[in-house]
Scaffold this motif. Sequence first.
Motif, PDB file in Angstrom:
ATOM      1  N   LEU A  87      86.934  68.174  52.750  1.00  0.00           N
ATOM      2  CA  LEU A  87      86.102  69.088  53.537  1.00  0.00           C
ATOM      3  C   LEU A  87      84.635  69.060  53.106  1.00  0.00           C
ATOM      4  N   ALA A  88      84.350  68.587  51.892  1.00  0.00           N
ATOM      5  CA  ALA A  88      82.977  68.535  51.371  1.00  0.00           C
ATOM      6  C   ALA A  88      82.274  69.866  51.580  1.00  0.00           C
ATOM      7  N   LEU A  89      82.832  70.928  51.019  1.00  0.00           N
ATOM      8  CA  LEU A  89      82.295  72.267  51.203  1.00  0.00           C
ATOM      9  C   LEU A  89      80.902  72.395  50.611  1.00  0.00           C
ATOM     10  N   GLY A  90      80.022  73.054  51.334  1.00  0.00           N
ATOM     11  CA  GLY A  90      78.698  73.340  50.832  1.00  0.00           C
ATOM     12  C   GLY A  90      78.700  74.580  49.958  1.00  0.00           C
ATOM     13  N   PRO A  91      77.549  74.914  49.324  1.00  0.00           N
ATOM     14  CA  PRO A  91      77.497  76.047  48.392  1.00  0.00           C
ATOM     15  C   PRO A  91      77.872  77.377  49.019  1.00  0.00           C
ATOM     16  N   PHE A  92      77.690  77.524  50.322  1.00  0.00           N
ATOM     17  CA  PHE A  92      77.961  78.806  50.960  1.00  0.00           C
ATOM     18  C   PHE A  92      79.068  78.711  51.998  1.00  0.00           C
ATOM     19  N   ASP A  93      79.801  77.608  51.985  1.00  0.00           N
ATOM     20  CA  ASP A  93      80.969  77.466  52.847  1.00  0.00           C
ATOM     21  C   ASP A  93      82.170  78.160  52.220  1.00  0.00           C
ATOM     22  N   LEU A  94      83.102  78.568  53.041  1.00  0.00           N
ATOM     23  CA  LEU A  94      84.332  79.201  52.578  1.00  0.00           C
ATOM     24  C   LEU A  94      85.530  78.518  53.221  1.00  0.00           C
ATOM     25  N   LEU A  95      86.576  78.366  52.419  1.00  0.00           N
ATOM     26  CA  LEU A  95      87.841  77.810  52.893  1.00  0.00           C
ATOM     27  C   LEU A  95      88.925  78.856  52.698  1.00  0.00           C
ATOM     28  N   GLY A  96      89.625  79.198  53.781  1.00  0.00           N
ATOM     29  CA  GLY A  96      90.755  80.107  53.697  1.00  0.00           C
ATOM     30  C   GLY A  96      92.048  79.389  54.044  1.00  0.00           C
ATOM     31  N   VAL A  97      93.079  79.624  53.246  1.00  0.00           N
ATOM     32  CA  VAL A  97      94.403  79.054  53.501  1.00  0.00           C
ATOM     33  C   VAL A  97      95.372  80.213  53.702  1.00  0.00           C
ATOM     34  N   ASN A  98      95.955  80.274  54.872  1.00  0.00           N
ATOM     35  CA  ASN A  98      96.908  81.337  55.191  1.00  0.00           C
ATOM     36  C   ASN A  98      98.221  80.693  55.616  1.00  0.00           C
ATOM     37  N   PHE A  99      99.208  80.749  54.735  1.00  0.00           N
ATOM     38  CA  PHE A  99     100.482  80.072  55.004  1.00  0.00           C
ATOM     39  C   PHE A  99     101.350  80.812  56.009  1.00  0.00           C
ATOM     40  N   HIS A 100     101.073  82.097  56.260  1.00  0.00           N
ATOM     41  CA  HIS A 100     101.885  82.887  57.186  1.00  0.00           C
ATOM     42  C   HIS A 100     103.377  82.827  56.817  1.00  0.00           C
ATOM     43  N   GLU A 101     103.679  83.104  55.587  1.00  0.00           N
ATOM     44  CA  GLU A 101     105.061  83.170  55.073  1.00  0.00           C
ATOM     45  C   GLU A 101     105.721  81.799  54.899  1.00  0.00           C
ATOM     46  N   PHE A 102     105.003  80.717  55.159  1.00  0.00           N
ATOM     47  CA  PHE A 102     105.591  79.386  55.002  1.00  0.00           C
ATOM     48  C   PHE A 102     105.001  78.685  53.773  1.00  0.00           C
ATOM     49  N   GLN A 103     104.751  79.457  52.751  1.00  0.00           N
ATOM     50  CA  GLN A 103     104.151  78.960  51.522  1.00  0.00           C
ATOM     51  C   GLN A 103     105.193  78.295  50.633  1.00  0.00           C
ATOM     52  N   ASP A 104     104.946  77.053  50.276  1.00  0.00           N
ATOM     53  CA  ASP A 104     105.808  76.346  49.343  1.00  0.00           C
ATOM     54  C   ASP A 104     105.532  76.867  47.938  1.00  0.00           C
ATOM     55  N   GLY A 111      85.635  78.933  47.492  1.00  0.00           N
ATOM     56  CA  GLY A 111      84.233  78.670  47.783  1.00  0.00           C
ATOM     57  C   GLY A 111      83.543  78.178  46.525  1.00  0.00           C
ATOM     58  N   ARG A 112      82.582  77.294  46.677  1.00  0.00           N
ATOM     59  CA  ARG A 112      81.861  76.772  45.516  1.00  0.00           C
ATOM     60  C   ARG A 112      81.013  77.847  44.846  1.00  0.00           C
ATOM     61  N   ASN A 113      80.481  78.754  45.636  1.00  0.00           N
ATOM     62  CA  ASN A 113      79.657  79.835  45.117  1.00  0.00           C
ATOM     63  C   ASN A 113      80.560  81.033  44.829  1.00  0.00           C
ATOM     64  N   ARG A 114      80.733  81.377  43.557  1.00  0.00           N
ATOM     65  CA  ARG A 114      81.662  82.441  43.193  1.00  0.00           C
ATOM     66  C   ARG A 114      81.240  83.802  43.728  1.00  0.00           C
ATOM     67  N   LEU A 115      79.940  84.041  43.791  1.00  0.00           N
ATOM     68  CA  LEU A 115      79.464  85.323  44.280  1.00  0.00           C
ATOM     69  C   LEU A 115      79.796  85.496  45.758  1.00  0.00           C
ATOM     70  N   VAL A 116      79.573  84.454  46.531  1.00  0.00           N
ATOM     71  CA  VAL A 116      79.906  84.493  47.954  1.00  0.00           C
ATOM     72  C   VAL A 116      81.409  84.652  48.133  1.00  0.00           C
ATOM     73  N   ARG A 117      82.177  83.891  47.358  1.00  0.00           N
ATOM     74  CA  ARG A 117      83.641  83.993  47.446  1.00  0.00           C
ATOM     75  C   ARG A 117      84.107  85.401  47.094  1.00  0.00           C
ATOM     76  N   SER A 118      83.552  85.982  46.032  1.00  0.00           N
ATOM     77  CA  SER A 118      83.965  87.319  45.611  1.00  0.00           C
ATOM     78  C   SER A 118      83.603  88.360  46.664  1.00  0.00           C
ATOM     79  N   ALA A 119      82.424  88.223  47.266  1.00  0.00           N
ATOM     80  CA  ALA A 119      82.014  89.166  48.315  1.00  0.00           C
ATOM     81  C   ALA A 119      82.934  89.077  49.515  1.00  0.00           C
ATOM     82  N   ALA A 120      83.297  87.849  49.897  1.00  0.00           N
ATOM     83  CA  ALA A 120      84.196  87.656  51.033  1.00  0.00           C
ATOM     84  C   ALA A 120      85.583  88.206  50.727  1.00  0.00           C
ATOM     85  N   ALA A 121      86.069  87.947  49.510  1.00  0.00           N
ATOM     86  CA  ALA A 121      87.384  88.431  49.124  1.00  0.00           C
ATOM     87  C   ALA A 121      87.422  89.964  49.128  1.00  0.00           C
TER      88      ALA A 121
END
Length: 374
Positions: A142-159, A358-368
């Motif tokens: 995905l080559a995430l940038g410093p302010f990009d966010l990636l969310g993974v939602n398995f919807h109960e199908f998590q291995d 997210g590469r930026n922990r502050l952005v990730r923490s704010a989003a979380a």
Amino acid sequence: MTHSRTLARIATAAPEMRRFAARPDTRRRDLTPSAAIERRPAADGLAVVDLTDAPDWDARLNEAPGANLYAARPWGTYKGRLNWSVRRVVVRDGQGRDLAFVQYQVRRVGFARFVLAQGGPVLTEAGAARAEATLSAFRDHLALGPFDLLGVNFHEFQDNEAVPALLALGFVPVVSPRHHTLELDLTRDVEAIEAGLDAKWRRNLAKAKRNPDLETTILTDPDARLAAFDTFAGMYAALQARKGFSNTLNPQAFRDIAATDPRLVILELRENGVPIMVRIAHRAKLRWTDFFAASNERGRATNAAALSVWTLIEQAKAEGCPVYDLGGIDPAGNRGVFDFKRGVSRRVVQSTPLWLHGRNRLVRSAAAALLAQR
């Protein structure tokens, strides 16, 4: 579904994002599905292969035990209609074996990208044995940038193997009050399941079963399914107006998918031939999930809800599914529905979280933090 809407509003959560807007971004960001199958190198001898336009995506996906609607092409079509750019990739090892199938959605808000993978990554048996390397290859792709966010939602199908892999890769689990559901164990005999129902729920079910005017039908004909979905949409709109709740479901964009996708089970309950309730469930090998339901006044007066749920439970049991998921609970916000579901099962489980990276922990923490308050 609600996470995708919330993720699209996170751009205002961190002041650093606004400062970043002034900086030029020269990296290539493909947001449109490619017509060609492209290969990109990944770590540990793995390759990420773009299969966005491959016609056999669903056939290949269905071979994995965790296959589900959210990772399938029709769901991608639906999300594309809601202005997400959708791509499908497979992670492969050096021997050409499929390790994971990922359908992911991309939306740009200003200078930030939001990437959401629903229902997966769906790991194969070989992928589960190399979960960390497999998920790392997808993340790097995905080559995430410093302010990009990636969310993974398995919807109960998590291995299970995915959990330590995600933790090792720096994903954080986001759990909100709504990340809880009720599960019904279908490995028991039908008689034992019925005996375990709440006494009032069981009486209402018996009353509905004795009513000769009621008929339940699980629809298979596409035209009948489409008509039933349109009936559902009308009832659902009336229900929303009466109760004042919101939902991200777009019936118009979803109707043809509901009519044709076999992973969606549509049950219509009629009184003297007139539809009074429609219930929709998601069918998968390891889990059936109650998706949506709507009824009119006659449906509420005839205990149609109990009969419709029980009919789907019996069908899921007959098909060998081990779990019926009652579709989430909200005791604080919707006590009536919670009490109804608790009459079927009192087995409360925490749903799989939204995994955020997210590469930026502050952005990730704010989003979380924002997502955890939902």
